[in-house]
Design a protein around this motif. Sequence first.
Motif, PDB file in Angstrom:
ATOM      1  N   PRO A  28     -17.751 -17.073 -11.561  1.00 44.49           N
ATOM      2  CA  PRO A  28     -16.424 -16.445 -11.672  1.00 44.49           C
ATOM      3  C   PRO A  28     -16.503 -15.020 -11.107  1.00 44.49           C
ATOM      4  CG  PRO A  28     -17.122 -17.414 -13.769  1.00 44.49           C
ATOM      5  CD  PRO A  28     -18.324 -17.416 -12.869  1.00 44.49           C
ATOM      6  N   VAL A  29     -15.352 -14.386 -10.949  1.00 43.90           N
ATOM      7  CA  VAL A  29     -15.348 -12.985 -10.499  1.00 43.90           C
ATOM      8  C   VAL A  29     -15.894 -12.119 -11.631  1.00 43.90           C
ATOM      9  CG1 VAL A  29     -13.913 -11.076  -9.720  1.00 43.90           C
ATOM     10  CG2 VAL A  29     -13.393 -13.404  -8.975  1.00 43.90           C
ATOM     11  N   THR A  30     -16.880 -11.275 -11.314  1.00 42.26           N
ATOM     12  CA  THR A  30     -17.485 -10.366 -12.299  1.00 42.26           C
ATOM     13  C   THR A  30     -17.166  -8.933 -11.872  1.00 42.26           C
ATOM     14  OG1 THR A  30     -19.580  -9.905 -11.164  1.00 42.26           O
ATOM     15  CG2 THR A  30     -19.427 -12.023 -12.348  1.00 42.26           C
ATOM     16  N   PRO A  31     -17.494  -7.943 -12.698  1.00 39.78           N
ATOM     17  CA  PRO A  31     -17.273  -6.549 -12.266  1.00 39.78           C
ATOM     18  C   PRO A  31     -18.029  -6.202 -10.987  1.00 39.78           C
ATOM     19  CG  PRO A  31     -17.657  -6.651 -14.635  1.00 39.78           C
ATOM     20  CD  PRO A  31     -17.920  -8.023 -14.104  1.00 39.78           C
ATOM     21  N   ASP A  32     -19.049  -6.990 -10.645  1.00 40.54           N
ATOM     22  CA  ASP A  32     -19.831  -6.739  -9.427  1.00 40.54           C
ATOM     23  C   ASP A  32     -19.429  -7.660  -8.274  1.00 40.54           C
ATOM     24  OD1 ASP A  32     -21.516  -4.820 -10.726  1.00 40.54           O
ATOM     25  OD2 ASP A  32     -22.489  -6.479 -11.743  1.00 40.54           O
ATOM     26  N   GLY A  33     -18.260  -8.275  -8.357  1.00 44.27           N
ATOM     27  CA  GLY A  33     -17.880  -9.233  -7.328  1.00 44.27           C
ATOM     28  C   GLY A  33     -18.229 -10.646  -7.791  1.00 44.27           C
ATOM     29  N   TYR A  34     -18.283 -11.590  -6.848  1.00 47.25           N
ATOM     30  CA  TYR A  34     -18.672 -12.952  -7.242  1.00 47.25           C
ATOM     31  C   TYR A  34     -19.822 -13.422  -6.363  1.00 47.25           C
ATOM     32  CZ  TYR A  34     -15.578 -14.419  -3.377  1.00 47.25           C
ATOM     33  OH  TYR A  34     -14.977 -14.578  -2.161  1.00 47.25           O
ATOM     34  N   PHE A  35     -20.539 -14.433  -6.863  1.00 46.38           N
ATOM     35  CA  PHE A  35     -21.801 -14.833  -6.255  1.00 46.38           C
ATOM     36  C   PHE A  35     -21.838 -16.332  -5.991  1.00 46.38           C
ATOM     37  CE2 PHE A  35     -22.229 -10.952  -8.558  1.00 46.38           C
ATOM     38  CZ  PHE A  35     -22.954 -10.139  -7.692  1.00 46.38           C
ATOM     39  N   LEU A  36     -22.673 -16.708  -5.015  1.00 47.74           N
ATOM     40  CA  LEU A  36     -22.836 -18.105  -4.631  1.00 47.74           C
ATOM     41  C   LEU A  36     -24.310 -18.453  -4.713  1.00 47.74           C
ATOM     42  CD1 LEU A  36     -21.695 -20.733  -3.276  1.00 47.74           C
ATOM     43  CD2 LEU A  36     -22.174 -19.647  -1.072  1.00 47.74           C
ATOM     44  N   GLN A  38     -38.112 -18.208  -6.774  1.00 40.81           N
ATOM     45  CA  GLN A  38     -39.322 -18.921  -6.379  1.00 40.81           C
ATOM     46  C   GLN A  38     -40.115 -19.382  -7.591  1.00 40.81           C
ATOM     47  OE1 GLN A  38     -40.835 -15.838  -3.723  1.00 40.81           O
ATOM     48  NE2 GLN A  38     -40.236 -17.121  -1.985  1.00 40.81           N
ATOM     49  N   GLY A  39     -40.494 -20.680  -7.579  1.00 39.41           N
ATOM     50  CA  GLY A  39     -41.275 -21.205  -8.697  1.00 39.41           C
ATOM     51  C   GLY A  39     -41.254 -22.718  -8.807  1.00 39.41           C
ATOM     52  N   HIS A  40     -40.226 -23.368  -8.239  1.00 40.96           N
ATOM     53  CA  HIS A  40     -40.181 -24.833  -8.272  1.00 40.96           C
ATOM     54  C   HIS A  40     -41.211 -25.425  -7.311  1.00 40.96           C
ATOM     55  CE1 HIS A  40     -36.986 -25.832 -11.030  1.00 40.96           C
ATOM     56  NE2 HIS A  40     -36.142 -24.993 -10.445  1.00 40.96           N
ATOM     57  N   LYS A  41     -41.697 -26.618  -7.663  1.00 44.42           N
ATOM     58  CA  LYS A  41     -42.690 -27.285  -6.816  1.00 44.42           C
ATOM     59  C   LYS A  41     -42.140 -28.592  -6.245  1.00 44.42           C
ATOM     60  CE  LYS A  41     -46.779 -25.262  -8.955  1.00 44.42           C
ATOM     61  NZ  LYS A  41     -46.034 -24.190  -9.624  1.00 44.42           N
ATOM     62  N   GLY A  42     -40.847 -28.697  -6.164  1.00 43.66           N
ATOM     63  CA  GLY A  42     -40.210 -29.886  -5.602  1.00 43.66           C
ATOM     64  C   GLY A  42     -38.786 -29.554  -5.215  1.00 43.66           C
ATOM     65  N   ALA A  43     -38.109 -30.528  -4.624  1.00 43.37           N
ATOM     66  CA  ALA A  43     -36.713 -30.331  -4.212  1.00 43.37           C
ATOM     67  C   ALA A  43     -35.868 -29.879  -5.399  1.00 43.37           C
ATOM     68  CB  ALA A  43     -36.155 -31.637  -3.659  1.00 43.37           C
ATOM     69  N   VAL A  44     -34.925 -28.983  -5.150  1.00 50.96           N
ATOM     70  CA  VAL A  44     -33.982 -28.551  -6.195  1.00 50.96           C
ATOM     71  C   VAL A  44     -32.655 -29.256  -5.927  1.00 50.96           C
ATOM     72  CG1 VAL A  44     -32.715 -26.593  -7.165  1.00 50.96           C
ATOM     73  CG2 VAL A  44     -35.138 -26.348  -6.588  1.00 50.96           C
ATOM     74  N   TRP A  45     -32.200 -30.027  -6.912  1.00 51.13           N
ATOM     75  CA  TRP A  45     -31.014 -30.861  -6.758  1.00 51.13           C
ATOM     76  C   TRP A  45     -29.739 -30.209  -7.272  1.00 51.13           C
ATOM     77  CZ3 TRP A  45     -30.848 -34.807  -3.641  1.00 51.13           C
ATOM     78  CH2 TRP A  45     -32.014 -35.526  -3.361  1.00 51.13           C
ATOM     79  N   SER A  46     -29.883 -29.259  -8.186  1.00 51.07           N
ATOM     80  CA  SER A  46     -28.699 -28.702  -8.847  1.00 51.07           C
ATOM     81  C   SER A  46     -28.930 -27.231  -9.152  1.00 51.07           C
ATOM     82  CB  SER A  46     -28.447 -29.480 -10.144  1.00 51.07           C
ATOM     83  OG  SER A  46     -27.374 -28.920 -10.867  1.00 51.07           O
ATOM     84  N   CYS A  47     -27.844 -26.454  -9.139  1.00 49.27           N
ATOM     85  CA  CYS A  47     -27.962 -25.032  -9.479  1.00 49.27           C
ATOM     86  C   CYS A  47     -26.650 -24.547 -10.068  1.00 49.27           C
ATOM     87  CB  CYS A  47     -28.323 -24.209  -8.244  1.00 49.27           C
ATOM     88  SG  CYS A  47     -27.114 -24.352  -6.918  1.00 49.27           S
ATOM     89  N   CYS A  48     -26.729 -23.510 -10.885  1.00 45.33           N
ATOM     90  CA  CYS A  48     -25.517 -22.941 -11.473  1.00 45.33           C
ATOM     91  C   CYS A  48     -25.793 -21.507 -11.916  1.00 45.33           C
ATOM     92  CB  CYS A  48     -25.029 -23.785 -12.654  1.00 45.33           C
ATOM     93  SG  CYS A  48     -26.233 -23.923 -13.999  1.00 45.33           S
ATOM     94  N   LEU A  49     -24.712 -20.775 -12.141  1.00 40.65           N
ATOM     95  CA  LEU A  49     -24.779 -19.411 -12.682  1.00 40.65           C
ATOM     96  C   LEU A  49     -23.993 -19.389 -13.978  1.00 40.65           C
ATOM     97  CD1 LEU A  49     -24.017 -17.598  -9.333  1.00 40.65           C
ATOM     98  CD2 LEU A  49     -26.145 -17.309 -10.623  1.00 40.65           C
ATOM     99  N   ASP A  50     -24.371 -18.501 -14.897  1.00 44.24           N
ATOM    100  CA  ASP A  50     -23.568 -18.419 -16.121  1.00 44.24           C
ATOM    101  C   ASP A  50     -22.301 -17.605 -15.841  1.00 44.24           C
ATOM    102  OD1 ASP A  50     -24.237 -15.717 -16.296  1.00 44.24           O
ATOM    103  OD2 ASP A  50     -25.543 -15.937 -18.031  1.00 44.24           O
ATOM    104  N   THR A  51     -21.419 -17.536 -16.831  1.00 46.41           N
ATOM    105  CA  THR A  51     -20.090 -16.946 -16.632  1.00 46.41           C
ATOM    106  C   THR A  51     -20.154 -15.518 -16.115  1.00 46.41           C
ATOM    107  OG1 THR A  51     -19.374 -18.320 -18.478  1.00 46.41           O
ATOM    108  CG2 THR A  51     -17.856 -16.604 -17.778  1.00 46.41           C
ATOM    109  N   ASN A  52     -21.181 -14.761 -16.526  1.00 50.04           N
ATOM    110  CA  ASN A  52     -21.291 -13.355 -16.123  1.00 50.04           C
ATOM    111  C   ASN A  52     -22.174 -13.171 -14.892  1.00 50.04           C
ATOM    112  OD1 ASN A  52     -19.859 -12.618 -18.551  1.00 50.04           O
ATOM    113  ND2 ASN A  52     -21.748 -13.100 -19.651  1.00 50.04           N
TER     114      ASN A  52
END
Length: 343
Positions: free
Chosen positions: A26-34, A58-72
């Motif tokens: 979502p839009v935060t005081p610092d803009g929004y992120f992808l 950095q830290g996964h040892k395989g393909a990353v299938w999903s990602c998300c950010l919290d509300t803030n």
Amino acid sequence: MEKKKVAVPLVCHGHSRPVVDLFYSPVTPDGYFLISASKDGNPMLRNGETGDWIGTFQGHKGAVWSCCLDTNALRAASGSADFSAKVWDALTGDELHSFEHKHIVRACAFSEDTHLLLTGGVEKILRVYDMNRPDAAPRELDKAPGNVRTVAWLHSDQTILSSCSDMGGVRLWDVRTGKIVQTLETKSPVTCAEVSQDSRFITTTDGSSVKFWDANHFGLVKSYDMPCTVESASLEPKSGSKFIVGGEDMWVHVFDFFTGEEITCNKGHHGPVHCVRFAPGGESYASGSEDGTIRIWQLSPPNADDNEAINANGKPTAGVNEVAHKIEGFHIPKEEEQQQTEG
């Protein structure tokens, strides 16, 4: 049909393998992120407005299938083929928690209140982790009927939505009881399920169909057949009058929500489009493809002549200061910093 002006997207390089998931904060005081998930195993965070790269988790040892950010947009989460879901500090890039699973994690989602993380995958189990007690055992809901492909929260975190990669339908779970209370029937497996920003609609893709469901009464509101197999769709968050679709034909289509007529067809990707998402303000949208790139498109270029279109893809002037203090201290390996600057 009259010749339309060709849209020039912002092209975001950086991933070395297909991009399989995108998520806007979502839009935060610092803009929004992808944030983007890729088979290269390195989720990336970007300024959602300009597409500028901020950092890589950095830290996964395989393909990353999903990602998300919290509300803030203070924490990120990712689900991976390395049998783990990880939670990251979105300001520093540090790994905060790693939740081990017994098989591939295909989907993850933070609750709206940011206190819970939901995961699902090939184990056919939906797990809810308490972010206030990350070391505690997760809560497990009734076994899902198939391999979990997508997960989401709705109704102010009272309901969980999930779909499976090996059967049709979207299942809705009551968080209190942990039981399935409703199934939205589809012929093919649902590859994408998005809850609209105003929580009125659930947008799904299955086979070559895009469907819009009433998120409160669960009736089917609209169903449109597409000319090819589609993987992802997203509803414009402000007016709800348009939706975007990506799929096997490598194009990103914009349609009228009320009539189903195509408004724009954006060409540029060199492989199937795996994910499309509207920015929180609805003025632009992003697509991620098998070709490893993310493209950010303007919804309706402001009667731009060609110069303005080029400026939109040149050095951005707005939004940089907004995120400057947010990205301070993000760990950027020297080679990567160089690569991103050159890219």
